[in-house]
Write a protein that holds these residues in place. Structure first.
Motif, mmCIF file in Angstrom:
data_model
loop_
_atom_site.group_PDB
_atom_site.id
_atom_site.type_symbol
_atom_site.label_atom_id
_atom_site.label_comp_id
_atom_site.label_asym_id
_atom_site.label_seq_id
_atom_site.Cartn_x
_atom_site.Cartn_y
_atom_site.Cartn_z
ATOM 1 N N TYR A 97 0.922 -1.172 0.109
ATOM 2 C CA TYR A 97 0.071 -0.001 0.091
ATOM 3 C C TYR A 97 0.973 1.422 -0.054
ATOM 4 C CZ TYR A 97 -3.823 3.049 1.325
ATOM 5 O OH TYR A 97 -4.727 4.238 0.999
ATOM 6 N N ALA A 98 1.857 1.170 0.877
ATOM 7 C CA ALA A 98 2.844 2.457 0.940
ATOM 8 C C ALA A 98 3.317 2.580 -0.227
ATOM 9 C CB ALA A 98 3.593 2.176 2.279
ATOM 10 N N GLY A 99 4.055 1.477 -0.896
ATOM 11 C CA GLY A 99 4.807 1.670 -2.123
ATOM 12 C C GLY A 99 4.048 1.941 -3.171
ATOM 13 N N LEU B 98 1.766 4.090 -3.284
ATOM 14 C CA LEU B 98 1.489 5.552 -3.235
ATOM 15 C C LEU B 98 2.985 6.087 -3.189
ATOM 16 C CD1 LEU B 98 -1.113 5.724 -0.070
ATOM 17 C CD2 LEU B 98 -1.491 5.874 -2.752
ATOM 18 N N GLY B 99 3.972 5.501 -3.319
ATOM 19 C CA GLY B 99 5.249 6.339 -3.415
ATOM 20 C C GLY B 99 6.043 6.612 -2.353
ATOM 21 N N PHE B 100 5.130 6.104 -1.264
ATOM 22 C CA PHE B 100 5.919 6.471 0.081
ATOM 23 C C PHE B 100 7.168 5.513 0.250
ATOM 24 C CE2 PHE B 100 2.317 8.905 0.644
ATOM 25 C CZ PHE B 100 2.342 9.364 2.042
ATOM 26 N N GLY B 101 7.939 5.763 1.275
ATOM 27 C CA GLY B 101 9.195 5.279 1.661
ATOM 28 C C GLY B 101 8.507 4.379 3.216
ATOM 29 N N LEU B 102 8.882 3.295 3.682
ATOM 30 C CA LEU B 102 8.607 2.600 4.621
ATOM 31 C C LEU B 102 9.622 1.693 5.424
ATOM 32 C CD1 LEU B 102 6.253 2.010 6.709
ATOM 33 C CD2 LEU B 102 5.533 0.226 5.418
ATOM 34 N N THR B 103 10.050 1.598 6.676
ATOM 35 C CA THR B 103 10.918 0.901 7.048
ATOM 36 C C THR B 103 10.122 0.306 8.508
ATOM 37 O OG1 THR B 103 12.954 1.984 6.303
ATOM 38 C CG2 THR B 103 13.143 0.358 8.186
ATOM 39 N N VAL B 104 9.995 -1.014 8.535
ATOM 40 C CA VAL B 104 9.630 -1.539 9.824
ATOM 41 C C VAL B 104 10.142 -2.749 10.298
ATOM 42 C CG1 VAL B 104 7.101 -0.621 9.347
ATOM 43 C CG2 VAL B 104 7.776 -2.971 8.179
ATOM 44 N N THR B 105 10.175 -3.086 11.521
ATOM 45 C CA THR B 105 10.788 -4.328 11.940
ATOM 46 C C THR B 105 9.456 -5.389 11.789
ATOM 47 O OG1 THR B 105 10.063 -3.762 14.184
ATOM 48 C CG2 THR B 105 12.329 -3.641 13.657
ATOM 49 N N THR B 106 9.812 -6.517 11.385
ATOM 50 C CA THR B 106 8.602 -7.352 11.180
ATOM 51 C C THR B 106 8.601 -8.547 12.078
ATOM 52 O OG1 THR B 106 9.103 -6.809 8.658
ATOM 53 C CG2 THR B 106 7.865 -8.709 9.400
ATOM 54 N N ARG B 107 7.439 -8.776 12.396
ATOM 55 C CA ARG B 107 7.045 -9.950 13.423
ATOM 56 C C ARG B 107 7.056 -11.347 12.488
ATOM 57 N NH1 ARG B 107 1.257 -8.778 16.408
ATOM 58 N NH2 ARG B 107 1.266 -10.863 15.632
ATOM 59 N N ARG B 108 7.738 -12.316 13.312
ATOM 60 C CA ARG B 108 7.707 -13.543 12.602
ATOM 61 C C ARG B 108 6.570 -14.100 11.924
ATOM 62 N NH1 ARG B 108 10.265 -13.929 17.887
ATOM 63 N NH2 ARG B 108 12.478 -14.518 17.619
ATOM 64 N N GLY C 226 10.977 -3.201 4.151
ATOM 65 C CA GLY C 226 10.921 -1.790 3.722
ATOM 66 C C GLY C 226 10.264 -1.784 2.322
ATOM 67 N N VAL C 227 9.978 -0.409 2.021
ATOM 68 C CA VAL C 227 9.870 -0.413 0.582
ATOM 69 C C VAL C 227 10.362 1.103 0.359
ATOM 70 C CG1 VAL C 227 7.675 0.706 1.260
ATOM 71 C CG2 VAL C 227 7.941 -0.350 -1.096
ATOM 72 N N ASN C 228 11.139 1.191 -0.913
ATOM 73 C CA ASN C 228 11.691 2.349 -1.512
ATOM 74 C C ASN C 228 12.757 2.899 -0.427
ATOM 75 O OD1 ASN C 228 9.921 2.028 -3.623
ATOM 76 N ND2 ASN C 228 8.399 3.590 -2.627
ATOM 77 N N ASN C 229 13.316 2.112 0.501
ATOM 78 C CA ASN C 229 14.130 2.634 1.443
ATOM 79 C C ASN C 229 15.624 2.423 1.642
ATOM 80 O OD1 ASN C 229 13.665 -0.385 2.044
ATOM 81 N ND2 ASN C 229 13.990 0.044 4.129
ATOM 82 N N LEU C 230 16.082 1.570 0.729
ATOM 83 C CA LEU C 230 17.590 1.070 0.873
ATOM 84 C C LEU C 230 18.211 1.319 -0.515
ATOM 85 C CD1 LEU C 230 17.430 -1.874 2.910
ATOM 86 C CD2 LEU C 230 17.744 0.154 3.723
ATOM 87 N N PRO C 231 19.269 2.102 -0.551
ATOM 88 C CA PRO C 231 20.054 2.070 -1.714
ATOM 89 C C PRO C 231 21.097 1.204 -1.820
ATOM 90 C CG PRO C 231 20.980 3.716 -0.169
ATOM 91 C CD PRO C 231 19.790 3.121 0.469
ATOM 92 N N SER C 232 21.365 0.496 -0.756
ATOM 93 C CA SER C 232 22.337 -0.545 -0.497
ATOM 94 C C SER C 232 22.419 -1.278 0.776
ATOM 95 C CB SER C 232 23.835 -0.090 -0.737
ATOM 96 O OG SER C 232 24.332 0.887 0.395
ATOM 97 N N CYS C 233 22.795 -2.508 0.867
ATOM 98 C CA CYS C 233 22.854 -3.182 2.293
ATOM 99 C C CYS C 233 23.954 -4.036 2.471
ATOM 100 C CB CYS C 233 21.522 -3.704 2.382
ATOM 101 S SG CYS C 233 21.223 -4.444 4.107
ATOM 102 N N GLU C 234 24.906 -4.075 3.471
ATOM 103 C CA GLU C 234 25.950 -4.936 3.573
ATOM 104 C C GLU C 234 26.357 -4.724 4.960
ATOM 105 O OE1 GLU C 234 29.621 -3.935 1.562
ATOM 106 O OE2 GLU C 234 29.032 -1.772 1.879
ATOM 107 N N LEU C 235 27.238 -5.990 5.578
ATOM 108 C CA LEU C 235 27.706 -5.765 6.810
ATOM 109 C C LEU C 235 28.797 -4.918 7.181
ATOM 110 C CD1 LEU C 235 27.655 -7.413 9.648
ATOM 111 C CD2 LEU C 235 29.540 -8.901 8.325
ATOM 112 N N PHE C 236 28.452 -4.023 8.216
ATOM 113 C CA PHE C 236 29.782 -3.343 8.587
ATOM 114 C C PHE C 236 29.596 -3.236 10.031
ATOM 115 C CE2 PHE C 236 26.513 -0.500 7.604
ATOM 116 C CZ PHE C 236 26.344 0.393 8.509
ATOM 117 N N VAL C 237 30.555 -2.861 10.886
ATOM 118 C CA VAL C 237 30.380 -2.478 12.107
ATOM 119 C C VAL C 237 30.887 -1.296 12.578
ATOM 120 C CG1 VAL C 237 31.374 -4.942 12.948
ATOM 121 C CG2 VAL C 237 33.014 -2.943 12.503
ATOM 122 N N THR C 238 30.337 -0.614 13.809
ATOM 123 C CA THR C 238 30.631 0.716 14.396
ATOM 124 C C THR C 238 31.059 0.503 15.700
ATOM 125 O OG1 THR C 238 28.394 0.954 15.344
ATOM 126 C CG2 THR C 238 28.460 1.855 13.086
#
Length: 925
Positions: free
Chosen positions: A557-559, A561-571, A639-651
């Motif tokens: 639904y959000a996508g 409409l062109g919105f961005g969305l990031t949510v944690t997801t239940r199992r 998420g939808v329309n939310n990530l340009p990239s994704c990889e492992l790193f540490v802070t």
């Protein structure tokens, strides 16, 4: 006389002692200020009087205050809507449990089933071996090489390399295992059922998606990435977060800002920013009715005038010749009424101790509150206070009934007026529920709550900016909503975020017509008035929410409409096509081996899924993503329309200093980092509301959400003040951080201005239209400070002190000048009342304001006593003399009583504070 803070203070979170160190977790962060229910509140035992003189003339004693508190507890309903117990409120699953505000940002403390305190499972690096240098060694996370003395945890010395179970189809060597993520053989282990090889799995049950006939790892449009996900051209075209990247997650252009032109139109200046917190509160909750505002295009919704009208209309029918006659209230008095709990909370008071502010024989006595409104009047207004007229809205059981209409106007005016003062809202926003507590009946609006700081209450879903605590949209949660859920959105969270998105899309440029933005609001007289919402987004915003609002249909639904969305997801809401390839299993509690594997797995590659959905006749093209990885537990972020990239790193995280300093790395990826840096807006605001501690004890359930949202407005006003102080709106308004008011000081100053407010001061645009102003002769209607009005009857203030310290004024300051004035006192043939004690005297001061002052002790001997003269010319005693009761406080001298020693000490502290502020202002000028 100045009030004191409560001697029994509630515990407060202490700031972290060093940068980069998380403060200890709070037990009830995110709670509303109404943690004390009607049944569970306690009354703090008052302290004993310091001396016998303290109890000589108590206008309101502690006994009277306690009696008033007891009356609050004993109140019962009248059979109306407020008395009915509704169904139990639905409970948020796996919500955000605890957060610590730290240095202007937010540090995650606990995140149920998804994220926990990173320090809990820290691996002591000196107990781990370096990573095994073999074919199964993982990719070293980016950033780990720069952390001195630390490396990602690897297999222990007892680790046995992979060997297949005999007589099974398992690969002969680990190199033959399908393992594009390069997970090590210490975490990616085989699973068997008897002699049947089921495959290799991570500690949380993830396995690799096999390659299909086309050579890709995909299923039903979902493509899996095990090393690094990089957006392709389609994903970039769908991306909703502009120029945001991994290295610059929140670029400045995505941050919102207030509308400087609107602020200036309403009278904002550098002096206002520095000295008048009430200006920012009346922006959100107007004192005047904007319909009569001299400001062109004032589109705010009225507040205090409507509160007064609704309160009067509720009280009027009850005046039938029984009991005390009710005197109609007005906007100015309602402002003072609401200033009392702000003042009480700013001095660390609790709702159960509020009435001690009127008890003269108690340390918590406040002359500021007592001089502004009597306890009897405060209780009368609390008893009659209303925010709606039940005769003008649908009743229970009828079509259109809204169980939240008793406090909905507060939310509506707050969010509408907040957006009115906004030029552009944040492009990154967060959605979550804010929770208010009430121990009595809550109607359909609430019920019992789980995993919350209080057992009963209600909730409202809010949309907030993430850079400021600005409320933008709201959606009340109540038991009748289940009948309103749209098709396909049968769960509570998804239906709520859909409603929020539907409201948000109309506030985006070019998404809705002016007609669509227009809405009607019932007025106190029963008529309807139209208001128009303001467009506050130039582009579709990106929304962050927790797993209560998750679901594949929500992303679609959000996508669309062109919105961005990031949510944690239940199992139970992970997309069924990819669920068996994700980290979903709970770790075996108490298993040392499993926990060791999970610690290693945290620093190994996450799984990223992406699905491109083409545009249709009714929806836009969008890209859905799902990131699954091991943290302290299995974690899934969709998420939808939310990530340009994704990889492992540490802070890097650090603790200690010098030789005791310890560094370690925290596992990250872009999905997790985006969520952690943007989901906390509502929780942050709830934390500030809890600290504000604004509220009263009442059996009426809707008083709790009302004070909760009023406190939310106070927090938003403080953030408006902070934004103006930053200087980005107008460089002339800039105030260095060290010179700004803290939240505590802001509330104290705000409450003082509320309690001493007088429209005759004409401090705010529109004040001169009030009847009390138009009754004055025209020559007296010029603009002047409220302190000059208060000097005519509002208490000790900066202006009254200035007048008293003028060239031939009363106050002298140092002892040498005081004695000079004492020597100017001469005996007169006539007599008068001593300005200090009221006794008959023949002595008068020739050097100041011709004050009559006692110079002899009572009795026949007529011994010299200059006590009254010293007090009268002393700064510390200003406001306590008998004549001050009339000239400074605006009261009759008949009810004056000699001040107690405690009152004199408190007054001295207040005068010292005002003198210091005068000195600071003079230095600044």
């Amino acid at each position: 006389m100045a009030e004191r803070r409560n001697t029994a203070r509630s515990d407060r979170p202490s700031a972290s002692p060093a940068s980069g160190v998380s403060a200890p977790p709070l037990s009830a962060v995110g709670a509303s200020p109404f943690s004390e229910s009607v049944a569970g509140s306690t009354i703090t035992s008052p302290s004993a009087a310091d001396d016998a003189n303290d109890t000589l003339y108590p206008l309101i004693s502690r006994v009277v205050a306690e009696s008033a508190i007891g009356a609050d507890f004993d109140q019962v309903g009248d059979g109306g809507d407020s008395d009915v117990e509704g169904g139990v409120a639905d409970v948020l699953n796996n919500g955000l449990q605890c957060r610590v505000i730290h240095g202007g940002g937010a540090v995650l403390v606990r995140h149920a089933e998804r994220e926990e305190n990173d320090e809990v499972d820290l691996v002591e690096s000196d107990e781990e071996e370096d990573l095994m240098q073999n074919a199964s060694a993982p990719v070293v996370p980016a950033g780990s090489e720069s952390i001195e003395g630390w490396s990602p945890p690897g297999p222990s010395e007892s680790h046995v390399p992979y060997a297949p179970k005999p007589n099974t189809s398992a690969p002969a060597t680990f190199a033959q295992v399908d393992n594009p993520a390069r997970w090590t053989d210490s975490v990616y282990l085989p699973k068997y059922k008897g002699n049947e090889y089921l495959g290799h799995f991570t500690p949380a049950g993830a396995t690799v998606l096999p390659v299909d006939a086309s050579g890709k790892r995909q299923v039903n449009g979902w493509e899996a990435y095990y090393q690094k996900y990089e957006a392709n051209e389609v994903d970039k075209a769908n991306y909703a977060r502009g120029n945001a990247t991994k290295d610059d997650m929140f670029p400045p252009e995505r941050k919102g800002r207030l509308d400087v032109n609107v602020l200036k139109k309403h009278g904002c200046t550098a002096d206002v920013v520095k000295n008048k917190p009430l200006f920012f509160l009346q922006c959100l909750f107007p004192i005047i009715n904007p319909a009569y505002s001299p400001i062109e295009g004032d589109g705010r919704m009225p507040f205090f005038t409507h509160c007064a009208a609704w309160t009067n209309s509720y009280a009027a029918p009850r005046q039938t010749g029984y009991g005390h006659a009710y005197k109609n209230t007005d906007a100015a008095e309602m402002l003072k009424f609401m200033g009392v709990p702000i003042r009480h909370g700013a001095l660390d008071g609790k709702p159960s101790t509020l009435y001690y502010r009127w008890a003269k024989d108690d340390d918590r006595y406040s002359s500021l509150i007592d001089d502004s409104i009597s306890m009897t009047r405060f209780r009368e207004l609390k008893s009659n206070f209303k925010l709606n007229n039940n005769d003008h809205v649908a009743g229970r059981g009828t079509d259109g009934y809204d169980p939240c209409n008793k406090y909905d106007y507060m939310c509506q005016s707050l969010t509408h007026n907040m957006n009115y003062f906004t030029e552009k809202a944040d492009d990154d926003v967060t959605v979550d529920e804010t929770t208010w507590g009430h121990g009595g009946e809550n109607g359909e609006c609430g019920g019992r709550l789980k995993n919350k700081p209080f057992p009963k209450g209600g909730q409202t879903v809010m949309l907030f900016d993430i850079s400021r605590r600005y409320p933008r949209l709201y959606y009340h949660r109540h038991s009748l909503r289940k009948n309103e859920r749209p098709a396909g959105f049968n769960q509570e969270g998804p239906s709520e975020i859909k409603a929020i998105i539907d409201m948000a899309k109309n506030l985006v440029d070019d998404r809705a017509s002016d007609e669509d933005l227009t809405f009607e609001v019932k007025q106190p007289d029963g008529s309807s008035k139209k208001f128009r919402s303001k467009r506050i987004w130039r582009r579709n915003p990106h929304i962050t929410a927790d797993n209560h609002f998750s679901g594949d249909h929500v992303m679609d639904y959000a996508g669309g409409l062109g919105f961005g969305l990031t949510v944690t997801t239940r199992r139970d809401r992970i997309m069924k096509d990819i669920k068996k390839y994700c980290h979903v299993d709970k770790l075996a509690a108490g298993s040392t081996a499993v926990m060791a594997r999970s610690r290693q797995m945290r620093y190994q590659n996450p799984i990223t899924f992406a699905k491109r959905v083409p545009a249709s006749e009714t929806t836009k093209a969008y890209t859905k993503t799902h990131v699954s990885f091991q943290s302290t537990g299995a974690t899934n972020i969709s998420g939808v329309n939310n990530l340009p990239s994704c990889e492992l790193f540490v802070t890097q995280k650090s603790r200690g200093r010098g030789e005791n300093k310890r560094n370690w790395g925290i596992e990250q990826n872009e999905g997790r980092l985006l969520y952690l840096n943007s989901y906390f807006g509502v929780d942050n605001d709830d934390h500030m509301i809890k600290n504000a501690n604004i509220g009263v004890i009442s059996w009426k359930y809707w008083h709790s959400p009302w004070w909760h949202f009023f406190a939310m407005g106070v927090v938003a006003a403080y953030d408006m003040y902070q934004e103006c102080c930053d200087g980005g709106l107008d460089s002339a308004w800039a105030i260095p951080k060290k010179d700004r008011m803290s939240f505590s000081t802001f509330r104290q100053t705000l409450s003082e201005q509320m309690l001493t407010y007088d429209p005759r001061a004409n401090e705010y645009l529109g004040d001169n239209a009030f009847r009390v102003s138009t009754q004055q002769p025209k020559r007296k209607r010029r603009k002047k400070s409220s302190s000059s009005v208060s000097s005519q009857g509002g208490g000790v203030s900066v202006e009254s002190l200035k007048l008293a310290k003028s060239d031939r004024g009363r106050l002298c300051g140092d002892m040498e000048k005081i004695m000079s004035r004492v020597q100017s006192i001469v005996r007169k043939t006539g007599s008068g009342e001593c300005y200090v004690c009221g006794s008959k005297t023949y002595y008068r001061c020739a050097g100041s304001d011709n004050a009559w002052l006692c110079m002899t002790k009572p009795g026949k001997k007529k011994e010299i006593d200059i006590g009254c003269a010293l007090k009268y010319h002393s700064d510390d005693f200003f406001g306590l003399a008998k004549n001050d009761h009339k000239d400074v406080h605006g009261k009759t001298t008949n009810d004056w009583r000699p001040p107690t020693r405690r009152e004199m000490m408190s007054n001295s502290q207040r005068v010292d504070g005002l003198l210091k502020s005068m000195e600071d202002s003079a230095a600044a000028e």
